[in-house]
Write an enzyme that holds these catalytic residues in place. Sequence first.
Site, PDB file in Angstrom:
ATOM      1  N   HIS A  52      -4.854  -0.074   4.008  1.00 20.30           N
ATOM      2  CA  HIS A  52      -6.245   0.329   4.226  1.00 20.30           C
ATOM      3  C   HIS A  52      -7.151  -0.354   3.214  1.00 20.30           C
ATOM      4  O   HIS A  52      -6.728  -0.642   2.093  1.00 20.30           O
ATOM      5  CB  HIS A  52      -6.400   1.852   4.106  1.00 20.30           C
ATOM      6  CG  HIS A  52      -7.642   2.337   4.787  1.00 20.30           C
ATOM      7  ND1 HIS A  52      -8.843   2.419   4.136  1.00 20.30           N
ATOM      8  CD2 HIS A  52      -7.869   2.720   6.067  1.00 20.30           C
ATOM      9  CE1 HIS A  52      -9.760   2.854   4.995  1.00 20.30           C
ATOM     10  NE2 HIS A  52      -9.201   3.037   6.172  1.00 20.30           N
ATOM     11  N   ARG A 108      -5.579  11.763   8.026  1.00 20.49           N
ATOM     12  CA  ARG A 108      -5.641  11.826   9.502  1.00 20.49           C
ATOM     13  C   ARG A 108      -4.244  11.633  10.077  1.00 20.49           C
ATOM     14  O   ARG A 108      -3.884  12.221  11.097  1.00 20.49           O
ATOM     15  CB  ARG A 108      -6.603  10.741  10.035  1.00 20.49           C
ATOM     16  CG  ARG A 108      -8.024  10.914   9.533  1.00 20.49           C
ATOM     17  CD  ARG A 108      -8.914   9.739   9.919  1.00 20.49           C
ATOM     18  NE  ARG A 108      -8.481   8.468   9.334  1.00 20.49           N
ATOM     19  CZ  ARG A 108      -9.054   7.299   9.556  1.00 20.49           C
ATOM     20  NH1 ARG A 108     -10.100   7.229  10.354  1.00 20.49           N
ATOM     21  NH2 ARG A 108      -8.613   6.195   8.982  1.00 20.49           N
ATOM     22  N   ASP A 156      -3.779   4.969  12.497  1.00 20.35           N
ATOM     23  CA  ASP A 156      -3.316   4.260  13.697  1.00 20.35           C
ATOM     24  C   ASP A 156      -1.794   4.264  13.833  1.00 20.35           C
ATOM     25  O   ASP A 156      -1.259   3.967  14.900  1.00 20.35           O
ATOM     26  CB  ASP A 156      -3.826   2.813  13.678  1.00 20.35           C
ATOM     27  CG  ASP A 156      -5.342   2.757  13.737  1.00 20.35           C
ATOM     28  OD1 ASP A 156      -5.919   3.621  14.407  1.00 20.35           O
ATOM     29  OD2 ASP A 156      -5.936   1.879  13.112  1.00 20.35           O
TER      30      ASP A 156
HETATM   31  N1  CMX Z   1       1.046  -5.640   6.700  1.00 21.37           N
HETATM   32  C1  CMX Z   1       1.152  -6.875   6.111  1.00 21.37           C
HETATM   33  N2  CMX Z   1       0.317  -7.311   5.157  1.00 21.37           N
HETATM   34  C2  CMX Z   1      -0.634  -6.475   4.741  1.00 21.37           C
HETATM   35  C3  CMX Z   1      -0.775  -5.171   5.273  1.00 21.37           C
HETATM   36  C4  CMX Z   1       0.100  -4.777   6.308  1.00 21.37           C
HETATM   37  N3  CMX Z   1       0.006  -3.595   6.898  1.00 21.37           N
HETATM   38  N4  CMX Z   1      -1.817  -4.576   4.651  1.00 21.37           N
HETATM   39  C5  CMX Z   1      -2.310  -5.464   3.774  1.00 21.37           C
HETATM   40  N5  CMX Z   1      -1.595  -6.618   3.817  1.00 21.37           N
HETATM   41  C6  CMX Z   1      -1.835  -7.862   3.093  1.00 21.37           C
HETATM   42  C7  CMX Z   1      -3.204  -8.412   3.481  1.00 21.37           C
HETATM   43  O1  CMX Z   1      -3.124  -9.137   4.694  1.00 21.37           O
HETATM   44  C8  CMX Z   1      -3.522  -9.278   2.275  1.00 21.37           C
HETATM   45  O2  CMX Z   1      -2.767 -10.453   2.378  1.00 21.37           O
HETATM   46  P1  CMX Z   1      -3.378 -11.904   1.944  1.00 21.37           P
HETATM   47  O3  CMX Z   1      -3.824 -11.727   0.529  1.00 21.37           O
HETATM   48  O4  CMX Z   1      -2.248 -12.844   2.131  1.00 21.37           O
HETATM   49  O5  CMX Z   1      -4.526 -12.151   2.867  1.00 21.37           O
HETATM   50  C9  CMX Z   1      -2.942  -8.449   1.119  1.00 21.37           C
HETATM   51  O6  CMX Z   1      -1.939  -7.602   1.700  1.00 21.37           O
HETATM   52  C10 CMX Z   1      -3.956  -7.612   0.382  1.00 21.37           C
HETATM   53  O7  CMX Z   1      -4.620  -6.795   1.315  1.00 21.37           O
HETATM   54  P2  CMX Z   1      -5.225  -5.371   0.894  1.00 21.37           P
HETATM   55  O8  CMX Z   1      -6.264  -5.614  -0.167  1.00 21.37           O
HETATM   56  O9  CMX Z   1      -4.126  -4.427   0.578  1.00 21.37           O
HETATM   57  O10 CMX Z   1      -5.873  -4.883   2.246  1.00 21.37           O
HETATM   58  P3  CMX Z   1      -7.293  -5.296   2.875  1.00 21.37           P
HETATM   59  O11 CMX Z   1      -8.320  -4.368   2.349  1.00 21.37           O
HETATM   60  O12 CMX Z   1      -7.551  -6.768   2.742  1.00 21.37           O
HETATM   61  O13 CMX Z   1      -7.017  -5.015   4.407  1.00 21.37           O
HETATM   62  C11 CMX Z   1      -6.242  -3.756   6.293  1.00 21.37           C
HETATM   63  C12 CMX Z   1      -6.928  -3.682   4.912  1.00 21.37           C
HETATM   64  C13 CMX Z   1      -6.308  -2.387   6.943  1.00 21.37           C
HETATM   65  C14 CMX Z   1      -7.028  -4.759   7.173  1.00 21.37           C
HETATM   66  C15 CMX Z   1      -4.776  -4.219   6.107  1.00 21.37           C
HETATM   67  O14 CMX Z   1      -4.074  -3.251   5.348  1.00 21.37           O
HETATM   68  C16 CMX Z   1      -4.053  -4.477   7.421  1.00 21.37           C
HETATM   69  O15 CMX Z   1      -4.156  -5.574   7.973  1.00 21.37           O
HETATM   70  N6  CMX Z   1      -3.318  -3.435   7.958  1.00 21.37           N
HETATM   71  C17 CMX Z   1      -2.663  -3.551   9.240  1.00 21.37           C
HETATM   72  C18 CMX Z   1      -3.688  -3.347  10.357  1.00 21.37           C
HETATM   73  C19 CMX Z   1      -4.163  -1.905  10.421  1.00 21.37           C
HETATM   74  O16 CMX Z   1      -3.378  -0.969  10.434  1.00 21.37           O
HETATM   75  N7  CMX Z   1      -5.485  -1.738  10.523  1.00 21.37           N
HETATM   76  C20 CMX Z   1      -6.086  -0.402  10.745  1.00 21.37           C
HETATM   77  C21 CMX Z   1      -6.811   0.140   9.523  1.00 21.37           C
HETATM   78  C22 CMX Z   1      -7.523   1.417   9.860  1.00 21.37           C
HETATM   79  C23 CMX Z   1      -8.733   1.125  10.740  1.00 21.37           C
HETATM   80  O17 CMX Z   1      -9.650   0.398  10.317  1.00 21.37           O
HETATM   81  O18 CMX Z   1      -8.766   1.602  11.863  1.00 21.37           O
END
Ligand code: CMX
Length: 438
Positions: A321, A330, A376
Amino acid sequence: VATLQGKIKALAEKKGPAFQKLKKEHGDDSLGEVTVNMCIGGARGIKCLVSETSLLDPMEGIRYRGRTLEECNQQLPKASATSKVGLPEASFWLLLTDEIPTDAEVKALNEELHKRATLPESTTKLIDSLPKDMHPMTQLSMGLLSLQPTSSFQKNYRSGTMKKTDYWVHVLDDSLSLVAQISPLAARIFRNVYFDGKHIPADPSLDWAGNYAHMLGVNNSEAFKDITRLYLMLHADHEGGNVSAHTTHLVGSALSDPYLSYSAGVNGLAGPLHGLANQECLRWLKNTHATLGGKEPTIDELTKFAKDTLASGKVIPGFGHGVLRKTDPRYMIQRDFAEANFPDDPLFKLANACYKAIPPVLEATGKVKNPWPNVDALSGTCMQYYNLDQEDYYTVVFAVSRSLGCMSNMVWSRLMGLPIERPKSVTVDWLVNHVDWS
Ligand code: CMX
């Protein structure tokens, strides 16, 4: 509407003086510095938005007007004496007014929503003409745009007679209509795509979410209505910085009307890193379940699956997140519902096993800031148990819910007279020249 308007106005009068005083006396106070990483890192953590309706704490999760979701679920009026789920339309009232509505107020609100729910023929014709393989979120966004000519805000703006202080009244009017219309619109898309356009008429005796569940027509049980109510209550708002809320707010700040603004917000929600994650998550779970031949997985097997997903360059949907730093409350509320209603469902068991297996895999990458599940990771699992297993449709249910938060927020943005949004952008050269390299 008059009651709702009166309550919103009274709250604005109560909050107005502090807001004006802030502007006048503390306008130049600092809220912290902006680092280069914040600038190139998606504006993470920069406090540059006001969103009155809810506030997200990284450890505790979201609060709607100061109330945790557990409190909302307990305190908000219910559909019946046996239901344990707070009604989402009651959370709409709460977000707008900072008050838990009475049963009578929710009943009146539901009557108002039923009155406004009819879709114009231009919209039904457009939706019915769309190709079945067009993603349901694209259809929803187009459907919302097709309703835009009915906007009271845009009509009154165009007439040149609307005072700035009355903007919010027309935004509220449109918001009520949009919230009323989005569920029949979403149900129509669902029945067109998956049931050959065999539509189910609305039941005016039902509450907003119960009626939506009824119009989807996949399950007549009270439990399905309840999980739909819960889903819609939990996803209603998540403060102002997430993509859908922020987009709605940004577009609205140009005085685009609620239909234009929320259609834009829905387009953001349709991205896989945001709302589409619930669709992706169920797909991931189903695929894992099928590959394992339907048997209950061991933690080792799931760990391997998670590692393979990362190795293929994909994110693990439903985990991580932008703000939260622990398991999403949630997720926990949905988990309690699942435990109580379908503890032996194979996908629920799989989702539970993922809860144990995936966080260590994400932690081991050394870069994921929050390895815990978000909402989700379970919402799709809950819906599929009640036959809503068309995962491409899941984000539409999210969008129906998020209309509550985005619209409440828009009413308050106009009420506070917030200006057009215009943050400063810079070039990489500007950054290179600006930082101290010594
Ligand atoms: N799987 C793999 N890699 C992940 C990850 C996951 N679930 N969550 C974070 N990372 C990676 C990021 O892609 C990022 O990688 P890079 O530096 O290589 O680009 C790194 O870890 C750091 O990311 P972060 O600071 O922890 O997370 P962000 O704030 O950039 O992104 C989110 C947040 C939700 C987009 C990300 O955790 C993600 O892609 N999760 C999976 C998709 C998801 O479940 N989205 C729903 C979120 C809730 C919503 O908005 O509805």
